[in-house]
Design a protein around this motif. Structure first.
Motif, PDB file in Angstrom:
ATOM      1  N   PRO A 118       0.827  -1.217   0.000  1.00  0.00           N
ATOM      2  CA  PRO A 118       0.000   0.000   0.000  1.00  0.00           C
ATOM      3  C   PRO A 118       0.860   1.265   0.000  1.00  0.00           C
ATOM      4  CG  PRO A 118       0.041  -0.972   2.184  1.00  0.00           C
ATOM      5  CD  PRO A 118       0.840  -1.890   1.306  1.00  0.00           C
ATOM      6  N   ARG A 119       1.738   1.334  -0.968  1.00  0.00           N
ATOM      7  CA  ARG A 119       2.660   2.466  -1.084  1.00  0.00           C
ATOM      8  C   ARG A 119       3.278   2.436  -2.478  1.00  0.00           C
ATOM      9  NH1 ARG A 119       4.786  -1.530   1.945  1.00  0.00           N
ATOM     10  NH2 ARG A 119       6.791  -2.433   1.323  1.00  0.00           N
ATOM     11  N   ALA A 120       4.003   3.473  -2.806  1.00  0.00           N
ATOM     12  CA  ALA A 120       4.640   3.555  -4.117  1.00  0.00           C
ATOM     13  C   ALA A 120       5.832   2.609  -4.195  1.00  0.00           C
ATOM     14  CB  ALA A 120       5.094   4.984  -4.387  1.00  0.00           C
ATOM     15  N   VAL A 121       5.803   1.734  -5.186  1.00  0.00           N
ATOM     16  CA  VAL A 121       6.901   0.820  -5.503  1.00  0.00           C
ATOM     17  C   VAL A 121       7.148   0.957  -7.003  1.00  0.00           C
ATOM     18  CG1 VAL A 121       7.616  -1.600  -5.600  1.00  0.00           C
ATOM     19  CG2 VAL A 121       6.315  -0.780  -3.636  1.00  0.00           C
ATOM     20  N   PRO A 122       8.401   1.011  -7.450  1.00  0.00           N
ATOM     21  CA  PRO A 122       8.679   1.189  -8.875  1.00  0.00           C
ATOM     22  C   PRO A 122       7.927   0.205  -9.762  1.00  0.00           C
ATOM     23  CG  PRO A 122      10.715   1.360  -7.616  1.00  0.00           C
ATOM     24  CD  PRO A 122       9.650   0.938  -6.648  1.00  0.00           C
ATOM     25  N   ASN A 123       7.317   0.735 -10.826  1.00  0.00           N
ATOM     26  CA  ASN A 123       6.647  -0.065 -11.851  1.00  0.00           C
ATOM     27  C   ASN A 123       5.320  -0.667 -11.394  1.00  0.00           C
ATOM     28  OD1 ASN A 123       6.577  -0.988 -14.519  1.00  0.00           O
ATOM     29  ND2 ASN A 123       7.486  -2.961 -13.987  1.00  0.00           N
ATOM     30  N   MET A 124       4.798  -0.217 -10.252  1.00  0.00           N
ATOM     31  CA  MET A 124       3.550  -0.785  -9.727  1.00  0.00           C
ATOM     32  C   MET A 124       2.332   0.101  -9.985  1.00  0.00           C
ATOM     33  SD  MET A 124       4.291  -3.743  -8.506  1.00  0.00           S
ATOM     34  CE  MET A 124       5.603  -3.885  -9.725  1.00  0.00           C
ATOM     35  N   GLU A 125       2.529   1.247 -10.666  1.00  0.00           N
ATOM     36  CA  GLU A 125       1.424   2.139 -11.049  1.00  0.00           C
ATOM     37  C   GLU A 125       0.585   2.592  -9.859  1.00  0.00           C
ATOM     38  OE1 GLU A 125      -0.937   0.734 -14.305  1.00  0.00           O
ATOM     39  OE2 GLU A 125       0.803   0.060 -15.449  1.00  0.00           O
ATOM     40  N   TRP A 126       1.266   2.827  -8.741  1.00  0.00           N
ATOM     41  CA  TRP A 126       0.558   3.318  -7.560  1.00  0.00           C
ATOM     42  C   TRP A 126      -0.206   4.597  -7.902  1.00  0.00           C
ATOM     43  CZ3 TRP A 126      -0.948   1.485  -3.131  1.00  0.00           C
ATOM     44  CH2 TRP A 126      -1.330   2.355  -2.104  1.00  0.00           C
ATOM     45  N   PRO A 127      -1.463   4.740  -7.430  1.00  0.00           N
ATOM     46  CA  PRO A 127      -2.135   3.982  -6.378  1.00  0.00           C
ATOM     47  C   PRO A 127      -3.037   2.846  -6.870  1.00  0.00           C
ATOM     48  CG  PRO A 127      -3.397   5.949  -6.801  1.00  0.00           C
ATOM     49  CD  PRO A 127      -2.236   5.956  -7.769  1.00  0.00           C
ATOM     50  N   GLN A 128      -2.702   2.223  -7.988  1.00  0.00           N
ATOM     51  CA  GLN A 128      -3.474   1.053  -8.395  1.00  0.00           C
ATOM     52  C   GLN A 128      -3.203  -0.109  -7.431  1.00  0.00           C
ATOM     53  OE1 GLN A 128      -5.826   1.310 -10.415  1.00  0.00           O
ATOM     54  NE2 GLN A 128      -5.315   3.251 -11.428  1.00  0.00           N
ATOM     55  N   ASN A 183     -12.154  -1.032 -10.882  1.00  0.00           N
ATOM     56  CA  ASN A 183     -13.007  -2.028 -11.556  1.00  0.00           C
ATOM     57  C   ASN A 183     -12.481  -3.457 -11.449  1.00  0.00           C
ATOM     58  OD1 ASN A 183     -10.945  -2.284 -13.522  1.00  0.00           O
ATOM     59  ND2 ASN A 183     -11.861  -0.695 -14.818  1.00  0.00           N
ATOM     60  N   GLY A 184     -11.297  -3.628 -10.876  1.00  0.00           N
ATOM     61  CA  GLY A 184     -10.776  -4.967 -10.648  1.00  0.00           C
ATOM     62  C   GLY A 184     -10.120  -5.621 -11.848  1.00  0.00           C
ATOM     63  N   LYS A 185     -10.041  -4.940 -12.964  1.00  0.00           N
ATOM     64  CA  LYS A 185      -9.457  -5.551 -14.161  1.00  0.00           C
ATOM     65  C   LYS A 185      -7.933  -5.591 -14.068  1.00  0.00           C
ATOM     66  CE  LYS A 185     -13.190  -4.341 -17.363  1.00  0.00           C
ATOM     67  NZ  LYS A 185     -13.550  -3.619 -18.616  1.00  0.00           N
ATOM     68  N   ARG A 186      -7.360  -6.641 -14.624  1.00  0.00           N
ATOM     69  CA  ARG A 186      -5.907  -6.782 -14.626  1.00  0.00           C
ATOM     70  C   ARG A 186      -5.286  -5.765 -15.568  1.00  0.00           C
ATOM     71  NH1 ARG A 186      -4.284 -12.247 -16.892  1.00  0.00           N
ATOM     72  NH2 ARG A 186      -4.002 -11.112 -18.854  1.00  0.00           N
ATOM     73  N   ARG A 187      -4.281  -5.041 -15.069  1.00  0.00           N
ATOM     74  CA  ARG A 187      -3.594  -4.042 -15.880  1.00  0.00           C
ATOM     75  C   ARG A 187      -2.294  -4.590 -16.462  1.00  0.00           C
ATOM     76  NH1 ARG A 187      -5.370   1.387 -14.776  1.00  0.00           N
ATOM     77  NH2 ARG A 187      -3.292   2.178 -15.343  1.00  0.00           N
TER      78      ARG A 187
END
Length: 402
Positions: free
Chosen positions: A170-180, A238-242
């Motif tokens: 629940p935080r910014a991590v590289p390549n994780m598209e936070w806040p997704q 919406n729960g869809k996989r990114r």
């Protein structure tokens, strides 16, 4: 039948029986683990670690530093903090010596705030279930159970019903598209905290959260060949996989060894808790692709697809996790396949004991563990989770022999 022929057949039968016995004995020796010797080795290593622990807020041993001897210490909030007290509980279980129980209880209590502070990631399972969970299992003291229940409720707050999984970071991590919404394969292990809590005084919803997470991960975390991605990023609305990435592996399309080990261990545990044959079938699929690609000594390179193999580090922690999982999985599958899984687990333990013990001067148990290779951290060293799962595998082996 004349007497000579009868005597010949008796002698022949006895000869065949003796040959089979010798062969079986050789097989047993090939995979034999000397539990007494391993327990003694482990106790010496743990004692060597205890006597050097500093009197400061950073005093939980996590990994051996580059000098090959000195521990890197962390606070109770580090994601690996529960493995150390878990090792001490396992030492008590392996040896029966009260001194390990006393040390385990001391370090366990230091983690108590984690169950009541605002949750910062999914690792509460690693932190609390390995410490307080083992404490309750081995002592029956109810205050330990209460902490586990509180931690399960905290972990459940990270569940997103629109996605169907627990948020891992629940935080910014590289390549994780936070806040997704991100979910990592490691999180499969932490579902055990929720399953256990639902049976020991917690809400039924904890069970349903764990099942939802396991199913959603099964649908989105794996390639067609059943190798695992490290992370799946979902749209939080919406729960869809990114996207699917392998954050700590060689490449997004590679089989990162420890990630696959989390899948093997996780789905074995989920089957135990649900008895849903879908999970048992899946546990075997993710296991078989791992076993099929192992090197001869059954300890994987840090990533199965690193092009520098064999000139690249191993990850003994993945071997320890899988060995522990196989000692459980072998009991759930048909006898013939179960025998294969059990034999593999025994040979993995033998390999770790013979070739991956730490050298003198290093008070960890296993060497050649790789943490985060792409980040350049904890490579070809000792890390407490490798030691924890090695001890757990030894205990499961010991219990199976009984």
């Amino acid at each position: 039948m004349n007497k000579k022929r009868k005597d010949f057949n008796v002698k022949k039968s006895l000869w065949i029986i003796s040959v089979i016995a010798i062969a079986c004995g050789a097989c047993a020796r090939e995979g034999a683990i000397n539990l007494a010797a391993e327990t003694s080795f482990i106790e010496k290593r743990l004692q060597g670690t205890l006597v050097n622990i500093p009197d400061s807020t950073l005093h939980i041993p996590r990994s051996i530093q580059k000098d090959g001897k000195s521990w890197r210490y962390v606070s109770y909030q580090d994601w690996t903090s529960g493995f150390w007290s878990g090792e001490l509980w396992y030492a008590y279980e392996l040896s029966g010596q009260p001194k390990w129980k006393e040390q385990a209880a001391h370090f366990t209590q230091e983690l108590r705030p984690l169950a009541y502070e605002p949750v910062i990631d999914h690792d509460l399972g690693f932190q609390i279930f390995n410490s307080f969970g083992n404490a309750y299992r081995l002592t029956g003291v109810d205050s330990y159970r209460q902490v586990v229940l509180a931690a399960a409720d905290s972990l459940a707050t990270l569940f997103n019903p629109k996605v169907g999984t627990i948020l891992s970071w629940p935080r910014a991590v590289p390549n994780m598209e936070w806040p997704q919404h991100n979910t990592i394969i490691d999180n499969m292990i932490n579902l055990e905290l929720l399953f256990w809590a639902s049976k020991n005084g917690g809400a039924d919803s904890l069970y349903h959260i764990a099942v939802s997470h396991a199913k959603k991960t099964m649908e989105n975390h794996f390639r067609d060949d059943y190798t695992s991605y490290h992370v799946v990023v979902y749209d939080k609305a919406n729960g869809k996989r990114r996207k699917q990435v392998t954050h700590q592996g060689f490449a997004d399309i590679s089989m990162w060894a420890r990630g696959q080990s989390w899948a093997i261990y996780g789905y074995t545990m989920v089957y135990r808790e649900t008895k849903d044959p879908v999970f048992l079938d899946f546990a075997q699929k993710v296991t078989d692709v791992y076993l099929d690609r192992l090197p001869e000594d059954l300890v994987p390179y840090w990533d199965f697809d690193d092009p520098n193999i064999p000139n690249t580090p191993r990850d003994a922690s993945a071997a320890a996790v899988v060995a522990s999982a196989l000692f459980e999985l072998c009991q759930y599958v048909p006898a013939e396949k179960g025998a294969v899984y059990r034999k593999k687990a025994e040979l993995m333990l033998t390999s770790l004991a013979r070739h991956y013990h730490t050298a003198d001067g290093n008070t960890a148990i296993l060497g050649q563990v790789t943490g985060h290779y792409p980040n350049g951290s904890e490579i070809n060293t000792s890390i407490n989770y490798g030691d924890y799962y090695y001890m757990e595998a030894l205990l499961r082996y010991k219990n199976l022999r009984k």
